[in-house]
Structure formats: C-alpha cells, structure tokens
Design a protein around this motif. Structure first.
Motif, PDB file in Angstrom:
ATOM      1  N   ARG A  41      81.000  57.657  67.782  1.00  0.00           N
ATOM      2  CA  ARG A  41      80.082  57.491  68.912  1.00  0.00           C
ATOM      3  C   ARG A  41      78.854  58.378  68.792  1.00  0.00           C
ATOM      4  O   ARG A  41      77.768  58.003  69.215  1.00  0.00           O
ATOM      5  CB  ARG A  41      80.819  57.803  70.216  1.00  0.00           C
ATOM      6  N   ILE A  42      79.031  59.582  68.249  1.00  0.00           N
ATOM      7  CA  ILE A  42      77.903  60.518  68.222  1.00  0.00           C
ATOM      8  C   ILE A  42      77.157  60.504  66.889  1.00  0.00           C
ATOM      9  O   ILE A  42      76.017  60.966  66.821  1.00  0.00           O
ATOM     10  CB  ILE A  42      78.353  61.959  68.537  1.00  0.00           C
ATOM     11  N   ALA A  43      77.779  59.978  65.833  1.00  0.00           N
ATOM     12  CA  ALA A  43      77.174  60.070  64.501  1.00  0.00           C
ATOM     13  C   ALA A  43      75.888  59.261  64.400  1.00  0.00           C
ATOM     14  O   ALA A  43      74.891  59.735  63.846  1.00  0.00           O
ATOM     15  CB  ALA A  43      78.167  59.602  63.437  1.00  0.00           C
ATOM     16  N   VAL A  44      75.894  58.013  64.930  1.00  0.00           N
ATOM     17  CA  VAL A  44      74.721  57.145  64.786  1.00  0.00           C
ATOM     18  C   VAL A  44      73.493  57.716  65.504  1.00  0.00           C
ATOM     19  O   VAL A  44      72.433  57.867  64.879  1.00  0.00           O
ATOM     20  CB  VAL A  44      75.031  55.717  65.272  1.00  0.00           C
ATOM     21  N   PRO A  45      73.588  58.057  66.793  1.00  0.00           N
ATOM     22  CA  PRO A  45      72.393  58.624  67.436  1.00  0.00           C
ATOM     23  C   PRO A  45      71.952  59.947  66.819  1.00  0.00           C
ATOM     24  O   PRO A  45      70.750  60.212  66.713  1.00  0.00           O
ATOM     25  CB  PRO A  45      72.817  58.802  68.906  1.00  0.00           C
ATOM     26  N   LEU A  46      72.916  60.787  66.394  1.00  0.00           N
ATOM     27  CA  LEU A  46      72.555  62.049  65.754  1.00  0.00           C
ATOM     28  C   LEU A  46      71.811  61.801  64.439  1.00  0.00           C
ATOM     29  O   LEU A  46      70.816  62.467  64.145  1.00  0.00           O
ATOM     30  CB  LEU A  46      73.809  62.886  65.478  1.00  0.00           C
ATOM     31  N   PHE A  47      72.292  60.834  63.662  1.00  0.00           N
ATOM     32  CA  PHE A  47      71.663  60.533  62.377  1.00  0.00           C
ATOM     33  C   PHE A  47      70.246  60.012  62.575  1.00  0.00           C
ATOM     34  O   PHE A  47      69.310  60.434  61.883  1.00  0.00           O
ATOM     35  CB  PHE A  47      72.508  59.514  61.611  1.00  0.00           C
ATOM     36  N   ILE A  48      70.066  59.099  63.521  1.00  0.00           N
ATOM     37  CA  ILE A  48      68.738  58.546  63.800  1.00  0.00           C
ATOM     38  C   ILE A  48      67.789  59.644  64.279  1.00  0.00           C
ATOM     39  O   ILE A  48      66.627  59.718  63.856  1.00  0.00           O
ATOM     40  CB  ILE A  48      68.840  57.412  64.839  1.00  0.00           C
ATOM     41  N   PHE A  49      68.287  60.516  65.150  1.00  0.00           N
ATOM     42  CA  PHE A  49      67.472  61.639  65.647  1.00  0.00           C
ATOM     43  C   PHE A  49      67.079  62.559  64.488  1.00  0.00           C
ATOM     44  O   PHE A  49      65.928  63.024  64.406  1.00  0.00           O
ATOM     45  CB  PHE A  49      68.243  62.422  66.703  1.00  0.00           C
ATOM     46  N   LEU A  50      68.037  62.829  63.576  1.00  0.00           N
ATOM     47  CA  LEU A  50      67.757  63.717  62.448  1.00  0.00           C
ATOM     48  C   LEU A  50      66.707  63.116  61.519  1.00  0.00           C
ATOM     49  O   LEU A  50      65.804  63.818  61.057  1.00  0.00           O
ATOM     50  CB  LEU A  50      69.044  63.997  61.672  1.00  0.00           C
ATOM     51  N   ILE A  51      66.812  61.808  61.241  1.00  0.00           N
ATOM     52  CA  ILE A  51      65.821  61.149  60.383  1.00  0.00           C
ATOM     53  C   ILE A  51      64.436  61.236  61.021  1.00  0.00           C
ATOM     54  O   ILE A  51      63.438  61.492  60.342  1.00  0.00           O
ATOM     55  CB  ILE A  51      66.210  59.674  60.139  1.00  0.00           C
ATOM     56  N   ALA A  52      64.380  61.023  62.340  1.00  0.00           N
ATOM     57  CA  ALA A  52      63.098  61.120  63.042  1.00  0.00           C
ATOM     58  C   ALA A  52      62.535  62.534  62.943  1.00  0.00           C
ATOM     59  O   ALA A  52      61.331  62.728  62.701  1.00  0.00           O
ATOM     60  CB  ALA A  52      63.272  60.709  64.508  1.00  0.00           C
ATOM     61  N   TYR A  53      63.411  63.526  63.114  1.00  0.00           N
ATOM     62  CA  TYR A  53      62.980  64.927  63.053  1.00  0.00           C
ATOM     63  C   TYR A  53      62.472  65.295  61.653  1.00  0.00           C
ATOM     64  O   TYR A  53      61.409  65.907  61.492  1.00  0.00           O
ATOM     65  CB  TYR A  53      64.134  65.844  63.449  1.00  0.00           C
ATOM     66  N   ILE A  54      63.242  64.914  60.629  1.00  0.00           N
ATOM     67  CA  ILE A  54      62.848  65.230  59.257  1.00  0.00           C
ATOM     68  C   ILE A  54      61.548  64.526  58.887  1.00  0.00           C
ATOM     69  O   ILE A  54      60.653  65.117  58.258  1.00  0.00           O
ATOM     70  CB  ILE A  54      63.975  64.833  58.272  1.00  0.00           C
ATOM     71  N   SER A  55      61.423  63.274  59.295  1.00  0.00           N
ATOM     72  CA  SER A  55      60.198  62.516  59.002  1.00  0.00           C
ATOM     73  C   SER A  55      58.990  63.177  59.641  1.00  0.00           C
ATOM     74  O   SER A  55      57.930  63.317  59.015  1.00  0.00           O
ATOM     75  CB  SER A  55      60.341  61.074  59.513  1.00  0.00           C
TER      76      SER A  55
END
Length: 426
Positions: A158-172
C-alpha cells in the motif's frame, strides 16, 4: 475493486465489467515500478539520449500493438491470457507451458529485485555485511514472508507505490531542475559512460522490460467494457511507464553518470531513498515469488496431474531466486531483458495471428460466448505454435541483423501461419 484472481477458469460476465480508470490503475502499476526505473537508468548510461528515446518509442510501439491486440481479445471474450492461449494456437498443455515460461521469468525478476534489496542492505551497513550475505538474508526474509503470508506485505504494497512515485519526483526535481534550461540541454549532450548499447539492442530490452505485462493484459482487460477502454489503458501505461519513468531515469542516469539504482537513490535522497528502494523491492518481489510459485504448481499439475504443496514450493523457488542473486543475475540485467524481449514476442504474435487472421477457434469461442461458458472443445497441445515459438526465439537470439524482438515476433508469426496452412492442406 479489481481482483484479477476472480473468474480464473470462466468468462467475466458483462455485469462485472469495470470503469476504464479502475483497470488502468492496476495495469499502469505493472510498468511504474522500480524495474522500469532500472531499465531507464541502463539506457541512459549506455546510449545517447536521443538514441535512448528512439529505443523507447519503437519498443513502446511494439508493446502497444501486441498489447492492444491481445487486450481487445481478452475484453471481447472475457478470458484471461492463459485461457485465451488454449484457443489461440497453444492448446491446454501449450498454455500450461506458457505459464511455466512466465513463472521462470518472474523467478529471474525475483533474483534481480532481491539483488537490489541486498545492495541497499549492504550499503546501509557500510559494506560490513557483504553482498552475498545480504542477498541471502533478504532472500530468506522475503521467502518467509510470502510463504507464511504475513500481513506486513499488504502494508508495504500500500505504501510502496506512492512512496516510489514521490521519490522519483523528488530526485527528478533535485537533479534536473538546476534553474536553467541550459543545464538540461547539457545533460542531453553528455556521452554515455557505460557499455554501449545499439538502438536495436535498446529496443529489444525495452520490449523485454514490458512484454510480460502484455501477456498478462487480458487478465485485466477482461474486466473492461469496450475496445476504446483497452486502447486508453495501454496508452496511459505507455505514457506513465515508458516515457515518464524511463524518460526521467535516462536523464537522471546521465546527470549522475551511473546506472546503479542504489547509488542514485542514496546519493540524492540518502537513507530515505534506500528505504523506498527496500519497500519497492518488497512490493514487487512478493508478487513475483507468489505468482512464480503458483505458475510452477499449475504447470506441474497441468502436465503430470500431480499437485505440489504451496509452502515447500515457494521456499524452493525463493531459495533458487536468492541463489540467482548471489551468482550475479543483476550483472546480467541487459542479457535477461534481451532474452525476455526475444522469447515472449513469438507467443504473443502466434496468439494474435491465430485469433485475428486464421480464426481457428473463433466460431467455437463465439458460440460459447453467447452462452457465457467456455468452449466444450479444447485442443490438447498446439505443436505448430510451440515449434514456431522455438524457431522465432532461437533465430532472434542467434542473429545479429535487425531488431531481435521484431525478428522473433515476425518469424514465429509467419512460421506458425505457414505450418497451419500446410496442416490444413494435407
């Protein structure tokens, strides 16, 4: 809520069809995970930016054509991919063999994702654990969780997908937005630093990274209401997975001069990035191991009639996947994707040729569709399809000309059509 395990051996009735968005979210989830970011990082580190995006475009075009074709058949018939294969050239045993091939590919993905998990653990320990020990620990942990069904896996999913998307946005944002368009222009002009990949090789690994999702598409589109929904779902998945996730990964890998996901995450996001990597690998690998175990069990039962027990099978497959991690499957990531990009297209091509061109069992399927049941006649094994698959895969792997993914797809499709015409004539 979409449950892909519902109606495993029957048609999905029209009353159970869902909205475009309900199915699209699940389908997009297959190509917006860590493995797609890894693929994009490899492209960015091994190709010029323009060449990498050409590979993504052509690979996505191949993926899109076969996915829409197979997805539309799944929508029309209300059948999963494995059931559809029975009446699209492969027969009952042939469809079981396809399930076995999928299970083996998921085992390979388990080994790759576990290796990423292990690198994260080893990095966090300051290299005190060592990669082999970390891979053994992470593999045993995840195998235990999946085997005994701990609820922790549901929480991580449940938490992995939103965390991953947030991390990609942050790194980008951190890496690519240095205030000027000139900086991005400089990144685009940077040469590749890894082992060079040709455009044809890039196309094949793009196809390899997504092709299993194509085969699984009917499992989802059987819940859709129209062909327009199938097209919309495929388009959204390509945009989100191939152009957004892969595209950002290409630019980030260029900017940081590395294809190593653990290095990228830790360098930009520190410990938080490593935690998200761990959660993402848990989220993907629990599905890989679970689906691989079920696939092996179903294949053995379909061929021999003997039903294996789930816990020991899962433990054995988990240990084998862990061994693949220790032996260095992550170092063969490009080779793994190349094999997938050559072995799976023939399966899809043959199913499409049989369903849309030869229409071998369309009348039988159509008659049973009116009754909402499965056809009473089920071919035992489609030798023409299996032999054509082998021909396409071998030639695709052994030849250096053209694009391997396209070669295997076209050769297998043509060979199957010729075999069927010869059989029909004589």
């Amino acid at each position: 809520m979409l449950k892909i395990e519902h109606y495993p051996l029957s048609r999905v009735p029209q009353t159970q069809r869902l909205s475009l968005l309900s199915v699209a979210i699940v389908h997009m989830g297959m190509l917006t995970a860590l493995d797609q970011f890894m693929l994009g990082a490899v492209l960015g580190n091994s190709m010029a930016v323009l060449d990498a995006f050409i590979a993504i475009f052509i690979g996505s075009l191949i993926f899109g054509i076969v996915t829409v074709g197979l997805g539309f058949a799944g929508m029309r018939e209300g059948l999963s991919g494995s059931l559809l294969a029975r009446w699209c050239g492969f027969g009952r045993i042939g469809s079981v063999l396809i399930g076995f091939v999928v299970a083996v590919s998921l085992l390979g993905w388990f080994g790759i994702q576990n290796a990423i998990f292990a690198h994260s653990l080893n990095f966090a320990s300051g290299d005190k654990l060592g990669f082999s020990r970390a891979a053994a620990l992470s593999g045993i942990l995840l195998t235990t969780l999946v085997t005994f069904g701990f609820k922790a896996l549901r929480f991580t999913a449940r938490i992995a997908v939103p965390l991953f998307i947030f991390l990609i946005a942050y790194i980008s944002t951190s890496v690519l937005s240095s205030g000027t368009d000139q900086y991005l222009h400089e990144i685009i002009k940077l040469p590749h630093s890894g082992e060079k990949l040709s455009i044809s090789a890039g196309i094949t690994i793009v196809v390899g990274g997504a092709i299993v999702a194509s085969l699984m598409t009917p499992d989802l589109t059987r819940y859709t209401k129209s062909g327009k929904h199938v097209f919309g779902i495929t388009l959204l998945t390509i945009i989100a997975g191939e152009f957004v996730i892969n595209g950002l990964a290409i630019l980030i890998a260029k900017a940081l001069n590395t294809a190593d996901v653990v290095t990228i995450m830790s360098q930009v996001a520190g410990g938080t990035g490593l935690m998200v990597v761990v959660f993402s690998t848990l989220r993907v690998n629990d599905l890989n191991l679970y689906s691989s175990s079920l696939g092996i069990i179903n294949a053995i039962e379909g061929i021999t009639g003997k039903k294996l027990s789930y816990p020991p099978t899962t433990i054995a497959i988990g240990m084998l996947g862990t061994l693949l991690s220790i032996l260095g499957i992550l170092e063969r990531f490009v080779d793994f994707l190349t094999v997938l990009g050559v072995v799976f297209p023939p399966i899809l091509g043959i199913m499409l040729v049989d369903y849309y061109i030869l229409r071998s069992h369309r009348q039988v399927l159509g008659n049973s569709l009116k009754k909402g049941t499965l056809p009473h006649e089920t071919p035992t094994i489609g030798w023409a399809a299996i032999i054509a698959c082998l021909i396409g895969s071998i030639i695709g792997l052994r030849t250096d000309w053209g694009v391997p993914a396209i070669n295997s797809l076209l050769l297998a499709s043509v060979a199957y059509g010729v075999f069927k015409l010869i059989c029909k004539r004589f």
